[in-house]
Design a protein around this motif. Structure first.
Motif, PDB file in Angstrom:
ATOM      1  N   ALA A 154       0.837  -1.197   0.000  1.00  0.00           N
ATOM      2  CA  ALA A 154       0.000   0.000   0.000  1.00  0.00           C
ATOM      3  C   ALA A 154       0.876   1.252   0.000  1.00  0.00           C
ATOM      4  N   ASN A 155       0.352   2.321  -0.575  1.00  0.00           N
ATOM      5  CA  ASN A 155       1.045   3.602  -0.562  1.00  0.00           C
ATOM      6  C   ASN A 155       0.690   4.330   0.725  1.00  0.00           C
ATOM      7  N   VAL A 156       1.581   4.265   1.715  1.00  0.00           N
ATOM      8  CA  VAL A 156       1.318   4.810   3.051  1.00  0.00           C
ATOM      9  C   VAL A 156       2.264   5.974   3.317  1.00  0.00           C
ATOM     10  N   ALA A 157       1.705   7.126   3.564  1.00  0.00           N
ATOM     11  CA  ALA A 157       2.524   8.299   3.842  1.00  0.00           C
ATOM     12  C   ALA A 157       3.305   8.112   5.136  1.00  0.00           C
ATOM     13  N   ASN A 158       4.549   8.531   5.130  1.00  0.00           N
ATOM     14  CA  ASN A 158       5.396   8.558   6.335  1.00  0.00           C
ATOM     15  C   ASN A 158       5.710   7.174   6.894  1.00  0.00           C
ATOM     16  N   ARG A 159       5.622   6.129   6.091  1.00  0.00           N
ATOM     17  CA  ARG A 159       5.950   4.795   6.588  1.00  0.00           C
ATOM     18  C   ARG A 159       7.452   4.539   6.436  1.00  0.00           C
ATOM     19  N   ALA A 160       8.073   4.054   7.513  1.00  0.00           N
ATOM     20  CA  ALA A 160       9.500   3.732   7.484  1.00  0.00           C
ATOM     21  C   ALA A 160       9.734   2.387   6.846  1.00  0.00           C
ATOM     22  N   THR A 161      10.794   2.288   6.080  1.00  0.00           N
ATOM     23  CA  THR A 161      11.306   1.013   5.594  1.00  0.00           C
ATOM     24  C   THR A 161      12.279   0.462   6.621  1.00  0.00           C
ATOM     25  N   GLY A 162      12.195  -0.830   6.909  1.00  0.00           N
ATOM     26  CA  GLY A 162      13.134  -1.445   7.834  1.00  0.00           C
ATOM     27  C   GLY A 162      14.423  -1.823   7.121  1.00  0.00           C
ATOM     28  N   TYR A 163      15.548  -1.677   7.851  1.00  0.00           N
ATOM     29  CA  TYR A 163      16.852  -1.997   7.278  1.00  0.00           C
ATOM     30  C   TYR A 163      17.568  -3.013   8.149  1.00  0.00           C
ATOM     31  N   MET A 164      18.092  -4.069   7.498  1.00  0.00           N
ATOM     32  CA  MET A 164      18.643  -5.226   8.192  1.00  0.00           C
ATOM     33  C   MET A 164      20.158  -5.285   8.054  1.00  0.00           C
ATOM     34  N   GLY A 165      20.761  -6.063   8.945  1.00  0.00           N
ATOM     35  CA  GLY A 165      22.163  -6.400   8.817  1.00  0.00           C
ATOM     36  C   GLY A 165      23.087  -5.447   9.542  1.00  0.00           C
ATOM     37  N   ALA A 166      24.353  -5.853   9.656  1.00  0.00           N
ATOM     38  CA  ALA A 166      25.331  -5.079  10.412  1.00  0.00           C
ATOM     39  C   ALA A 166      25.500  -3.668   9.871  1.00  0.00           C
ATOM     40  N   LYS A 167      25.367  -3.499   8.561  1.00  0.00           N
ATOM     41  CA  LYS A 167      25.519  -2.180   7.952  1.00  0.00           C
ATOM     42  C   LYS A 167      24.180  -1.518   7.617  1.00  0.00           C
ATOM     43  N   HIS A 168      23.071  -2.141   8.033  1.00  0.00           N
ATOM     44  CA  HIS A 168      21.727  -1.596   7.793  1.00  0.00           C
ATOM     45  C   HIS A 168      21.546  -1.239   6.324  1.00  0.00           C
ATOM     46  N   ALA A 169      21.974  -2.145   5.461  1.00  0.00           N
ATOM     47  CA  ALA A 169      21.975  -1.860   4.030  1.00  0.00           C
ATOM     48  C   ALA A 169      20.823  -2.513   3.277  1.00  0.00           C
ATOM     49  N   ASP A 170      20.217  -3.539   3.848  1.00  0.00           N
ATOM     50  CA  ASP A 170      19.212  -4.319   3.128  1.00  0.00           C
ATOM     51  C   ASP A 170      17.811  -4.019   3.644  1.00  0.00           C
ATOM     52  N   ALA A 171      16.922  -3.618   2.757  1.00  0.00           N
ATOM     53  CA  ALA A 171      15.529  -3.389   3.149  1.00  0.00           C
ATOM     54  C   ALA A 171      14.859  -4.711   3.485  1.00  0.00           C
ATOM     55  N   ASN A 172      13.987  -4.710   4.501  1.00  0.00           N
ATOM     56  CA  ASN A 172      13.342  -5.951   4.945  1.00  0.00           C
ATOM     57  C   ASN A 172      12.013  -6.215   4.253  1.00  0.00           C
ATOM     58  N   VAL A 173      11.613  -5.356   3.322  1.00  0.00           N
ATOM     59  CA  VAL A 173      10.293  -5.477   2.696  1.00  0.00           C
ATOM     60  C   VAL A 173      10.055  -6.856   2.083  1.00  0.00           C
ATOM     61  N   PRO A 174      11.015  -7.475   1.379  1.00  0.00           N
ATOM     62  CA  PRO A 174      10.755  -8.806   0.817  1.00  0.00           C
ATOM     63  C   PRO A 174      10.492  -9.886   1.859  1.00  0.00           C
ATOM     64  N   GLU A 175      10.882  -9.651   3.109  1.00  0.00           N
ATOM     65  CA  GLU A 175      10.694 -10.649   4.161  1.00  0.00           C
ATOM     66  C   GLU A 175       9.345 -10.505   4.869  1.00  0.00           C
ATOM     67  N   LEU A 176       8.616  -9.429   4.589  1.00  0.00           N
ATOM     68  CA  LEU A 176       7.395  -9.140   5.329  1.00  0.00           C
ATOM     69  C   LEU A 176       6.185  -9.837   4.717  1.00  0.00           C
ATOM     70  N   PRO A 177       5.217 -10.260   5.548  1.00  0.00           N
ATOM     71  CA  PRO A 177       3.959 -10.786   5.012  1.00  0.00           C
ATOM     72  C   PRO A 177       3.177  -9.680   4.325  1.00  0.00           C
ATOM     73  N   GLY A 178       2.177 -10.077   3.524  1.00  0.00           N
ATOM     74  CA  GLY A 178       1.379  -9.094   2.800  1.00  0.00           C
ATOM     75  C   GLY A 178       0.682  -8.101   3.706  1.00  0.00           C
ATOM     76  N   ARG A 179       0.359  -8.533   4.920  1.00  0.00           N
ATOM     77  CA  ARG A 179      -0.257  -7.649   5.910  1.00  0.00           C
ATOM     78  C   ARG A 179      -0.005  -8.244   7.285  1.00  0.00           C
ATOM     79  N   GLY A 180       0.160  -7.392   8.261  1.00  0.00           N
ATOM     80  CA  GLY A 180       0.342  -7.872   9.617  1.00  0.00           C
ATOM     81  C   GLY A 180      -0.904  -8.568  10.150  1.00  0.00           C
ATOM     82  N   SER A 181      -0.837  -9.003  11.398  1.00  0.00           N
ATOM     83  CA  SER A 181      -1.891  -9.852  11.943  1.00  0.00           C
ATOM     84  C   SER A 181      -2.157  -9.494  13.397  1.00  0.00           C
ATOM     85  N   SER A 182      -3.013 -10.282  14.016  1.00  0.00           N
ATOM     86  CA  SER A 182      -3.292 -10.118  15.443  1.00  0.00           C
ATOM     87  C   SER A 182      -2.113 -10.540  16.300  1.00  0.00           C
ATOM     88  N   ALA A 183      -1.097 -11.146  15.690  1.00  0.00           N
ATOM     89  CA  ALA A 183       0.136 -11.498  16.403  1.00  0.00           C
ATOM     90  C   ALA A 183       1.211 -10.434  16.256  1.00  0.00           C
TER      91      ALA A 183
END
Length: 352
Positions: free
Chosen positions: A237-266
């Motif tokens: 979704a196009n969400v204003a002001n949403r942060a992208t997560g960055y992974m790894g020791a150098k914080h170089a890799d975006a975590n978007v490919p690892e995320l589910p299509g939508r969060g849950s009750s968990a």
């Protein structure tokens, strides 16, 4: 990376439903000291600000911090980038993935439904989900699901790794990840963190309310609390002001490919520091008095946390103080800052 996701969700977000008088570890991964050479805060506000600046200078923290005492803001700061590619900075309006902090919204929802007489926590899951496709529903109670003593396990494993993440768009979509797994122990005999348990609790909320889990939380928690910048947004979704997560020791890799299509009750929804502050202040009107006292305490003494690669969040309520730290870096970026905020303000704190 999949294994790291599982480790961090278990190690960091197990705090999410634990009111505490004794401190509970909310940072780091099992079997390693991730912060042994990280800065530590000296006592007082000036000491903490020096610590915070050192964390930012070493690129150990990216996110937003909010500390209040009573109705007064003690400190509010943001650092790093919500989007590194576009050089969009984090601000107090940035929406961060808060991981398993969403579980407290699930718990509050069920307490509201109990207050309305719609659910008895001592009853089995089968009572409220008669069509649940596993005999486990006859063995576990709502109370056991809430306090992680049901024996149900996690949503992560081979099924999660092989499933296209974009399919995970509603709670029912998560069920195949765990429905055929046996209980890990006899219900009520142990406690072990369970994301699967909170998925089925979300399904119970949907059944009893006649609304989707997302609509229920939006209507019964976010709206009355004035949380206009919180939701379980779809990953694409196009969400204003949403942060992208960055992974790894150098914080170089975006975590978007690892995320589910939508969060849950968990877990996996988004919020801002300001909205989470509004939630803490709205709790007395969202809950019955006795439920509020069991959930938060009087005076307040509770901590909620969540994390995975590129995600870390901590909310601490201790006496007059509320500490909220949201980060789009790996754990323990936010939890280390929250711990040191406690220490600097004389609230105690474990070494993380």
């Amino acid at each position: 990376m999949k294994r790291l996701i599982i480790i961090f969700l278990i190690a960091v977000s197990a705090l999410a439903q634990q009111p505490r008088r004794q401190r509970v570890l909310i940072g780091g991964g099992p079997g390693e000291d991730r912060t042994k050479d990280w800065p530590r805060a000296d006592a007082g506000l000036a000491g903490f600000e020096k610590f915070f600046d050192a964390m930012v200078a070493r690129d150990l923290f990216s996110g937003t911090l909010l500390i209040t005492k009573g109705d007064e803001i003690v400190l509010q700061k943001s650092a790093g980038f919500a989007d590194k590619e576009k050089r969009v900075p984090n601000t107090p309006e940035t929406k961060f993935n808060i991981g398993s902090i969403n579980k407290i919204f699930t718990k509050v929802s069920l307490l509201q439904l109990r207050r309305e007489g719609k659910i008895d926590f001592s009853k089995t899951l089968r009572t409220y989900l008669p069509d649940y496709p596993s005999k486990i529903a006859d063995e576990v109670t709502i109370a056991q699901l809430l306090d992680h003593s049901s024996g149900m396990g996690d949503i992560f494993g081979p099924e999660f790794e092989s499933m296209p993440k974009e399919r995970l768009r509603d709670l029912a979509g998560y069920v195949p990840l765990f429905v055929n797994k046996p209980l890990e122990f006899e219900p009520g005999t142990k406690r072990r963190y369970s994301n699967a348990g909170y998925i089925v609790l979300g399904l119970v909320i949907e059944k009893l309310s006649g609304m989707s889990y997302y609509d229920y939380v939006r209507t019964k928690i976010y709206a009355p609390a004035g949380m206009k910048n919180s939701d379980s947004y779809a990953v694409d979704a196009n969400v204003a002001n949403r942060a992208t997560g960055y992974m790894g020791a150098k914080h170089a890799d975006a975590n978007v490919p690892e995320l589910p299509g939508r969060g849950s009750s968990a877990g996996g929804g988004y919020s801002t520091a300001g909205d989470l502050l509004r939630f803490t202040r709205a709790l007395p009107k969202l809950l019955a008095r006795e439920d509020y006292l069991r959930t938060v305490g009087d005076p307040p003494g509770v901590g909620w946390g969540g994390g995975a690669p590129g995600i870390n969040a901590a909310v601490e309520m201790e006496g007059d103080y509320t500490i909220i730290v949201l980060s789009n870096y790996d754990p323990p970026s936010a939890s280390h800052v929250a711990m040191n905020a406690r220490r600097a303000h004389g609230l105690g704190g474990d070494e993380d």
